[in-house]
Design a protein around this motif. Sequence first.
Motif, PDB file in Angstrom:
ATOM      1  N   PRO A 111      23.095 -23.978 -62.578  1.00  0.00           N
ATOM      2  CA  PRO A 111      22.983 -25.438 -62.625  1.00  0.00           C
ATOM      3  C   PRO A 111      23.636 -25.988 -63.888  1.00  0.00           C
ATOM      4  CG  PRO A 111      20.906 -24.435 -63.252  1.00  0.00           C
ATOM      5  CD  PRO A 111      21.808 -23.323 -62.809  1.00  0.00           C
ATOM      6  N   PHE A 112      23.667 -27.302 -64.022  1.00  0.00           N
ATOM      7  CA  PHE A 112      24.384 -27.961 -65.109  1.00  0.00           C
ATOM      8  C   PHE A 112      23.724 -27.697 -66.468  1.00  0.00           C
ATOM      9  CE2 PHE A 112      26.099 -32.069 -67.024  1.00  0.00           C
ATOM     10  CZ  PHE A 112      27.430 -31.674 -66.977  1.00  0.00           C
ATOM     11  N   PHE A 113      22.430 -27.961 -66.572  1.00  0.00           N
ATOM     12  CA  PHE A 113      21.727 -27.741 -67.837  1.00  0.00           C
ATOM     13  C   PHE A 113      20.410 -27.001 -67.583  1.00  0.00           C
ATOM     14  CE2 PHE A 113      20.733 -32.166 -66.468  1.00  0.00           C
ATOM     15  CZ  PHE A 113      19.350 -32.048 -66.285  1.00  0.00           C
ATOM     16  N   GLY A 134      21.282 -22.957 -67.193  1.00  0.00           N
ATOM     17  CA  GLY A 134      22.466 -23.806 -67.191  1.00  0.00           C
ATOM     18  C   GLY A 134      23.587 -23.313 -68.084  1.00  0.00           C
ATOM     19  N   ASP A 155      22.902 -27.938 -74.850  1.00  0.00           N
ATOM     20  CA  ASP A 155      22.107 -28.222 -73.652  1.00  0.00           C
ATOM     21  C   ASP A 155      21.655 -29.679 -73.643  1.00  0.00           C
ATOM     22  OD1 ASP A 155      20.735 -27.066 -71.226  1.00  0.00           O
ATOM     23  OD2 ASP A 155      19.012 -27.915 -72.275  1.00  0.00           O
ATOM     24  N   ARG A 194      22.506 -32.647 -70.870  1.00  0.00           N
ATOM     25  CA  ARG A 194      21.497 -33.545 -70.297  1.00  0.00           C
ATOM     26  C   ARG A 194      21.923 -35.009 -70.506  1.00  0.00           C
ATOM     27  NH1 ARG A 194      16.419 -30.784 -69.483  1.00  0.00           N
ATOM     28  NH2 ARG A 194      16.654 -28.607 -70.128  1.00  0.00           N
ATOM     29  N   HIS A 252      24.933 -36.023 -68.337  1.00  0.00           N
ATOM     30  CA  HIS A 252      24.447 -36.157 -66.963  1.00  0.00           C
ATOM     31  C   HIS A 252      23.845 -37.541 -66.751  1.00  0.00           C
ATOM     32  CE1 HIS A 252      21.506 -35.470 -63.594  1.00  0.00           C
ATOM     33  NE2 HIS A 252      22.595 -34.950 -63.083  1.00  0.00           N
ATOM     34  N   ASN A 297      24.659 -37.088 -58.779  1.00  0.00           N
ATOM     35  CA  ASN A 297      23.732 -36.192 -59.471  1.00  0.00           C
ATOM     36  C   ASN A 297      24.192 -34.752 -59.251  1.00  0.00           C
ATOM     37  OD1 ASN A 297      21.609 -34.627 -60.354  1.00  0.00           O
ATOM     38  ND2 ASN A 297      20.017 -35.884 -59.415  1.00  0.00           N
ATOM     39  N   GLN A 319      23.120 -31.982 -61.275  1.00  0.00           N
ATOM     40  CA  GLN A 319      22.321 -30.990 -61.981  1.00  0.00           C
ATOM     41  C   GLN A 319      22.071 -29.721 -61.168  1.00  0.00           C
ATOM     42  OE1 GLN A 319      21.303 -29.636 -64.441  1.00  0.00           O
ATOM     43  NE2 GLN A 319      19.361 -28.629 -64.044  1.00  0.00           N
ATOM     44  N   ASP A 320      21.616 -29.863 -59.935  1.00  0.00           N
ATOM     45  CA  ASP A 320      21.211 -28.692 -59.156  1.00  0.00           C
ATOM     46  C   ASP A 320      22.303 -28.164 -58.228  1.00  0.00           C
ATOM     47  OD1 ASP A 320      18.626 -28.584 -60.269  1.00  0.00           O
ATOM     48  OD2 ASP A 320      17.994 -30.232 -58.971  1.00  0.00           O
TER      49      ASP A 320
END
Length: 377
Positions: free
Chosen positions: A200-202, A206, A226, A230, A233, A243, A245-246
Amino acid sequence: MHKKALNILIAPDKFKGSLGAVAVAEAIARGMHKQHRAHHIVRQPMADGGDGSIDLLAQLGQLTQHTTQVNDPLFRPIEAVYYTQDDTAFIEMAKASGLALLAKQERNCLNTTSLGTGELILDAIRQGFRKINLFIGGSATNDAAIGIAQALGYQFLDQDQQVLAPIGGNLERIASLKKNEESPDIDEVKFQVVCDVNNPFFGESGAAHVYAPQKGANAAEVAQLDQGLRNIHEVFRAAGLPNIQDLPGAGAAGGIGGGMVAMFGARLVSGIDLFIDWFGLEAKVQQADVVITGEGQLDEQSVQGKVIGGVAQLCKKHQKPLIVVCGQNTLSAAARQRAQIREVKAIMEYAPSVEEAMGRAAEFLETIGEAIEVNVE
């Protein structure tokens, strides 16, 4: 009684720091020819989207090479190459924004940028290429693609509306983003980002926590990076961008995966799946009696999204015996069993030291090729 002549497929990855995939396949094949002259051997060197992938494509295909001056990860001018075919450009982050471009003491992804990769993309777009395949392995960065975006017309501003340099250390300071009026026309450009991880992104799994330590970051810097991911994002979301992130792979290459999806509508694709498709590997596995694959370091990661994992899945699907050749083997017996790997041959079983193993890899691989038993029971 003569043994049946077998179809043997040799489909290895490169042995990083030692031999390219073409040379690995050739060395194993040379050894096998000594012992098994009657067998039909097919060589299909492989890649999974990591650094060196486009070099393999260039070796095996009819690609045109382009060279242009760009910024390296620390904003120094370098010459970097990319390749094209028809309306498609093949661009590798490692060529312009790669960790290998920096001395060990220069590696700090608070200070590095993906700007040079963006400049390669810009050059391709200006030359009329409308499909961009971006390979993101081997990067030196954790900048969430803001360097690439700056080259393509974005600016990133702090709370005082001052333009920030596109580096990882500035992610936490970004308050807003905007597109320049003179931005290149990229509306018709399709971006495909080729990666081999699902982070994932963070967060704990992450980009910063998993990969920044390999790029020179200490624990405090990882936490800062990190937090920066966030923050950017939230900036993306405030600007009405998706979005990410996931999204599996959003954290690849220091957030390049997620940044490219958010800002450019890129599609993230599995590197190994792409190469399996491009090289018609499944049909070759179906035609084989025995399959041999390999890479320099065989470990748990090898069977997850890498060449060995992709080849193993095809062998499992089509019930083909799989032999793995490697430099060093730390794969657990349980993981080997799950991947249905029949046998593992490691250069370190033959070489007196790691230095010898890497320096004389072709010679040892030839010896291993000669020693492999390929009977089909």
